[in-house]
Design an enzyme around this catalytic site. Structure first.
Site, PDB file in Angstrom:
ATOM      1  N   GLU A 233       0.872  -1.235  -0.020  1.00 32.03           N
ATOM      2  CA  GLU A 233      -0.039  -0.053   0.208  1.00 32.03           C
ATOM      3  C   GLU A 233       0.834   1.383   0.002  1.00 32.03           C
ATOM      4  O   GLU A 233       0.636   2.382   0.894  1.00 32.03           O
ATOM      5  CB  GLU A 233      -0.928  -0.149   1.335  1.00 32.03           C
ATOM      6  CG  GLU A 233      -1.947  -1.067   1.199  1.00 32.03           C
ATOM      7  CD  GLU A 233      -3.170  -0.844   0.059  1.00 32.03           C
ATOM      8  OE1 GLU A 233      -3.554   0.279  -0.215  1.00 32.03           O
ATOM      9  OE2 GLU A 233      -3.675  -1.776  -0.517  1.00 32.03           O
ATOM     10  N   ASP A 234       1.877   1.215  -1.033  1.00 30.14           N
ATOM     11  CA  ASP A 234       2.523   2.692  -1.133  1.00 30.14           C
ATOM     12  C   ASP A 234       3.574   2.733  -0.061  1.00 30.14           C
ATOM     13  O   ASP A 234       4.018   4.037   0.056  1.00 30.14           O
ATOM     14  CB  ASP A 234       1.564   3.796  -1.597  1.00 30.14           C
ATOM     15  CG  ASP A 234       1.207   3.742  -2.783  1.00 30.14           C
ATOM     16  OD1 ASP A 234       2.023   3.232  -3.532  1.00 30.14           O
ATOM     17  OD2 ASP A 234       0.100   4.240  -3.106  1.00 30.14           O
ATOM     18  N   ALA A 235       4.029   1.901   1.054  1.00 35.02           N
ATOM     19  CA  ALA A 235       4.735   2.252   1.963  1.00 35.02           C
ATOM     20  C   ALA A 235       6.247   1.917   1.231  1.00 35.02           C
ATOM     21  O   ALA A 235       6.264   1.458   0.324  1.00 35.02           O
ATOM     22  CB  ALA A 235       4.888   1.230   3.098  1.00 35.02           C
TER      23      ALA A 235
END
Lengths: 370, 597
Positions: B217-219
């Site tokens: 999730e875009d980390a």
């Protein structure tokens, strides 16, 4: 909760259908058993907040479709879709912003030529569509209208009918034809001023010539072998009487018109259909039972009530619940004048006073025997 | 007949609108008429609008005659040799400014190739379809349009070096990146606005691969050693101001150490950091609540005469203290006077911010993410040459967003680093052939992919991983200034409900929509518990139904309305009690009927 009557009826129908299947007896029994289990699973439990669930199931997806409103491909009509349309239905507005009808034709008339002919009979033609020019003759204090003879001939409009229609619309005037295509409108009243004449002119221009009032636009579409007329404007009563129209398949998006013509049950179905179609067009897959509940609630009083301040929320029995929604002071003051009592049975009231609300797990209580 | 309007007023009519418009335009190009004039013909209204007024947005375009651009190659050469200026071009009628209305009547070619005889103008450069901020993004023609918008908006939030003399200034807030770098992949418009002397980020080695689920999730996964070397480290300056005011009656504020016992005096240790003058010293560490400047103000309302005569009681402590989130070191102190001649003090507090888990980073392609894990360098994957990435982003960030530009930036950034050159990525002008050739010449795969080795196990990874250099920006959203939670804490005086907001130690509101969710789940008991933050016990008179009051002297509970002592104790929300009180103030007496269980 199980309604025995409905359940028995449903399963009788299901049994008939299952009997027709090409399966062994054991398999058929199993199907019925499974169906019964599913049926019972799908029922709502006692104490379930079906109203809240219905509201959330419609409004949550509705917020995601806002960007797609006011848009419709292919057809030339710009009919309101999406969230604005859903709001319009739930607010129970007297007439939709873009009323529209779908008209199917009788089997013997189901071809392009008769569709065109019927369309020209449906679309309203006004006097201003039939004239070339109109001018004020200030010397004789009359209006001179130059008619388009060719258009009149194409649309099959007779001058006598036209004059009759003008006289119906505007009172105290004299209409005559000075020659084949010049119409003279004079006021019968003495002392007519230029302003009066100007006012008469706009009225005369607007007078009805042919077709059905309120229908501004009519286009022909072909939908799976059927020629369908789609209109802008709605007039259910008059359109069903037009020759060649299949009156069993005519539909309108004006729910109040459906209510006035066919009654409250038809209006309930119209609400369901309209919301369902609008949501489906936006790709929202809401379970129909939520809409059934909403439509039932809106029509349960025998007339169409909006969901909102002047409708369902304004008709709640609890003062606290009403004042919690909108117009707090008004409800409190009115309740105090007549000395209203709040039984504190609803959800909102109990949340306000800080007690457990009577829904879900709050329905049950534990009592000790002495 | 065509009506002619000058700045909205009717000035005449013409039979031949085409002739009039051509005449006006030729005269404008010959400078007989003002170059500020624009003419437009509105076909549907049959009107000519001649506009000279202010407030019209105009843009320059190259004139085209008979399908040929008036800006010839000879002229371009002259411009390059600086013989011809922008103003000369306008004077010679090579170029003119067009407003929005006249643009409607013009036929503008985007490039010189597509010119036909019908064209009236030629765009200066196809790049101009983009705005200033967007045109500084690399490969705008290879990304989806919305990503450019996001990218431009995030560049605004980046911590860079907006001004060079920040040490001499006293802005309220100023964020400075410690080691800003020029972009390896730059655009022409970046030079035009001198963005490379005010960079917004750093060139960072990026690999696109998953990492044990810590970059879902875009980390982002960040190399710990990179941070220790100072990657994306920034300094935040914040200036606190205080001034001495003069009051009525000759009184004024005084800077100095407040004496113990004065009104509003806080705990003694908070004043420890002040010197004798009452001002904090530079390079002192300051934390929440610390006092920066001691200030004594006269009392707002004078007390009784006895108190006035005692002198010291006439003052209150009005010191400047530090808010919770602005801790750090004192950078500098400015002591001066303001316009009224009063003492003005400006204290700048510096805070060094090293990226940590939860901080926000972004590329120039609208790809933003927060740091999900800081990994020691020895655990990071490495290439055959021993290079470890500084940042690892997840491969799922790419397909649905279609930021092809980012892939190209990583690839060509690698080529630029190998060759020691800058690569141009201006819209509609870039080519990816040359960077690929550079990579191939240096012995790399021309798609930028490499075999990577797992840093923890040492195993070679099965698939090849795209690794290269990408420009990363640090955005000024810092977790440590935003993180907030509460179990119990302060409540508002009026409602007895928790306060709102992080700075007041407030709670997170469970609003109306959330309430509906609890009801929909059939969990009203949970709801009651969550809403019980203002729950109180009140005595309710059984006679008249109003709330009874406890008389502490007589130790009795009495109803003030009917004097009855018969009552029952009920637990209800304080907000409801408040509602009853407010209703009483509008002459509505609600009574509660109680029954005993």
């Amino acid at each position: 909760m199980i309604n025995k009557e409905i359940k028995d009826k449903t399963f009788k129908l299901l049994k008939e259908k299952v009997e027709l299947l090409d399966k062994t007896k054991k398999e058929k029994e199993e199907i019925l058993k499974l169906a019964e289990k599913r049926y019972e699973n799908m029922l709502y439990d006692s104490g379930e907040a079906i109203g809240v669930v219905a509201a959330q199931s419609v409004s949550e997806p509705a917020t995601q479709t806002t960007l797609k409103s006011y848009h419709r491909e292919s057809s030339g009509l710009n009919i309101i879709q999406g969230l604005p349309r859903v709001i319009e239905i739930l607010d129970a507005r007297k007439s939709p912003e873009t009323p529209t009808m779908k008209i199917y034709l009788l089997p013997e008339q189901n071809n392009k030529n008769s569709a065109k002919k019927i369309a020209s009979n449906i679309k309203e033609t006004k006097l201003m569509h039939l004239m070339v020019e109109d001018s004020l003759d200030l010397a004789n204090m009359c209006i001179e209208i130059n008619m388009d003879a060719e258009k009149m001939k194409n649309l099959d409009i007779k001058t006598d009918d036209l004059i009759k229609n003008i006289k119906k619309k505007v009172r105290n005037i004299e209409v005559k034809m000075s020659d084949d295509h010049t119409m003279i409108v004079e006021s019968k009243k003495a002392g007519t001023t230029v302003q009066d004449l100007q006012r008469t002119r706009t009225k005369v221009r607007d007078s009805h010539a042919k077709g059905i009032p309120d229908i501004d636009f009519c286009i022909i579409e072909k939908v799976n072998d059927d020629w369908v007329l789609q209109t802008l404007g709605s007039n259910l009563r008059k359109i069903t009487k037009i020759e060649g129209v299949d009156s069993n398949r005519v539909s309108t998006n004006n729910i109040f018109e459906v209510y006035e013509t066919f009654g409250i049950e038809a209006a309930r179905q119209a609400i369901i259909n309209e919301i369902l179609n609008t949501l489906r067009a936006q790709g929202v897959d809401t379970d129909i039972r939520h809409l059934l509940l909403i439509a039932d609630a809106m029509t349960s009083k025998g007339e169409i009530k909006p969901i909102g301040r002047y409708g369902l929320s304004g008709a709640k029995s609890s003062v606290l619940a009403r004042s919690n929604f909108e117009e707090t002071v008004k409800h409190l003051v009115d309740a105090s004048i007549i000395g209203e009592k709040d039984e504190l049975k609803g959800i909102v009231e109990n949340i306000i006073i800080g007690k457990t609300a009577k829904v879900g797990s709050g329905l049950v209580e534990l009592k000790m025997k002495d | 007949m065509t009506e002619v309007y000058l700045d909205g007023t009717l000035i005449g009519e013409t039979d031949d609108h085409k002739k009039l418009i051509t005449e006006l335009k030729t005269k404008r190009r010959k400078k007989i008429l003002s170059t500020n004039m624009n003419v437009s013909f509105l076909q549907d209204k049959d009107e000519i609008h001649v506009n000279m007024g202010i407030g019209r947005v105009r843009r320059p375009l190259i004139n085209v005659e008979n399908g040929k651009s008036l800006l010839t190659k000879d002229l371009i050469k002259k411009i390059e040799e600086k013989e011809l200026t922008w103003k000369d071009m306008q004077k010679k009628g090579i170029m003119e400014y067009i407003d929005a209305e006249e643009e409607e009547n013009s036929y503008i070619a985007l490039t010189e190739k597509e010119l036909t005889k019908e064209h009236t103008h030629l765009e200066l450069d196809p790049l101009l379809i983009l705005g200033i901020a967007t045109s500084t993004l690399p490969y705008p023609d290879k990304n989806r349009g919305d990503r450019l918008n996001y990218g431009a908006r995030m560049a605004v939030q980046s911590v860079g070096i907006p001004i060079h003399n920040f040490l001499m200034r006293d802005d309220t807030t100023m964020n400075i990146l410690i080691n800003p770098q020029k972009t390896l992949i730059s655009t022409q418009s970046m030079d035009a606005i001198h963005l490379n002397s005010h960079p917004t980020g750093q060139n960072i080695v990026v690999a696109i691969m998953p990492f044990y689920g810590y970059n879902i999730e875009d980390a982002l996964i960040v190399n710990k050693s990179s941070l220790e070397r100072g990657a994306l480290k920034s300094i935040a300056y914040r200036t606190h101001t205080t001034s001495c005011r003069r009051y009525w009656g000759g009184q004024e504020d005084k800077i100095g150490l407040p004496e113990k016992g004065i009104k509003n005096y806080k705990s003694e240790d908070l004043y420890n950091k002040l010197d004798q003058s009452g001002i904090i010293q530079p390079e002192t560490k300051v934390e929440e609540g610390d006092i920066l400047v001691g200030k004594i103000s006269p009392l707002r309302f004078l007390g009784i005469a006895k108190e006035i005569r005692m002198g010291i009681e006439n003052f209150r402590d009005n010191s400047l203290h530090l808010e919770e989130i602005h801790d750090g070191f004192v950078e500098k102190i400015i002591l001066t006077t303001n316009e009224e001649g009063n003492i003005l003090l400006k204290i700048t507090v510096r805070d060094t911010r090293i990226p940590e888990v939860g901080d926000k980073l972004a590329t120039r392609h609208g790809q933003k993410g927060v740091i999900g894990l800081v990994v020691p360098e020895e655990d990071m994957p490495f290439t055959a040459e021993g290079i470890t990435p500084d940042i690892i982003i997840n491969s799922h960030a790419i397909p649905s967003r279609m930021t092809v530009g980012q892939i190209l930036e990583i690839l060509e950034g690698k080529a630029a680093a190998l060759n020691g050159t800058h690569i141009d990525a201006t819209a509609f002008k870039s080519s990816e052939e040359e960077p690929r050739k550079i990579l191939a010449d240096n012995g790399f795969q021309d798609d930028g992919k490499e075999s990577l080795y797992n840093g923890i196990t040492g195993e070679k990874m099965e698939s090849k991983i795209l690794i290269g250099i990408c420009y990363y920006q640090r955005l000024y959203h810092i977790v440590s200034k935003k993180i907030h939670a509460r179990a119990k804490g302060p409540v508002a005086l009026l409602t007895k409900q928790p306060t709102a907001g992080r700075s007041k130690g407030g709670g997170l509101r469970l609003g109306g929509m959330e309430k509906d969710c609890f009801i929909a789940h059939g969990a009203p008991i949970v709801l009651q518990e969550r809403f019980s933050s203002d729950s109180v016990k009140e005595h309710i008179c059984t006679e008249c139904g109003t709330i009874a009051v406890k008389d502490h002297i007589k130790n009795k509970v009495v109803c003030l309305n009917c004097k009855s002592e018969e009552n029952i104790e009920v637990r209800l929300s304080y907000a409801f009690k408040l509602l009853l009180d407010e209703m009483k103030s509008m002459m509505i007496a609600a009574s509660i009927k109680t029954t005993k269980d």
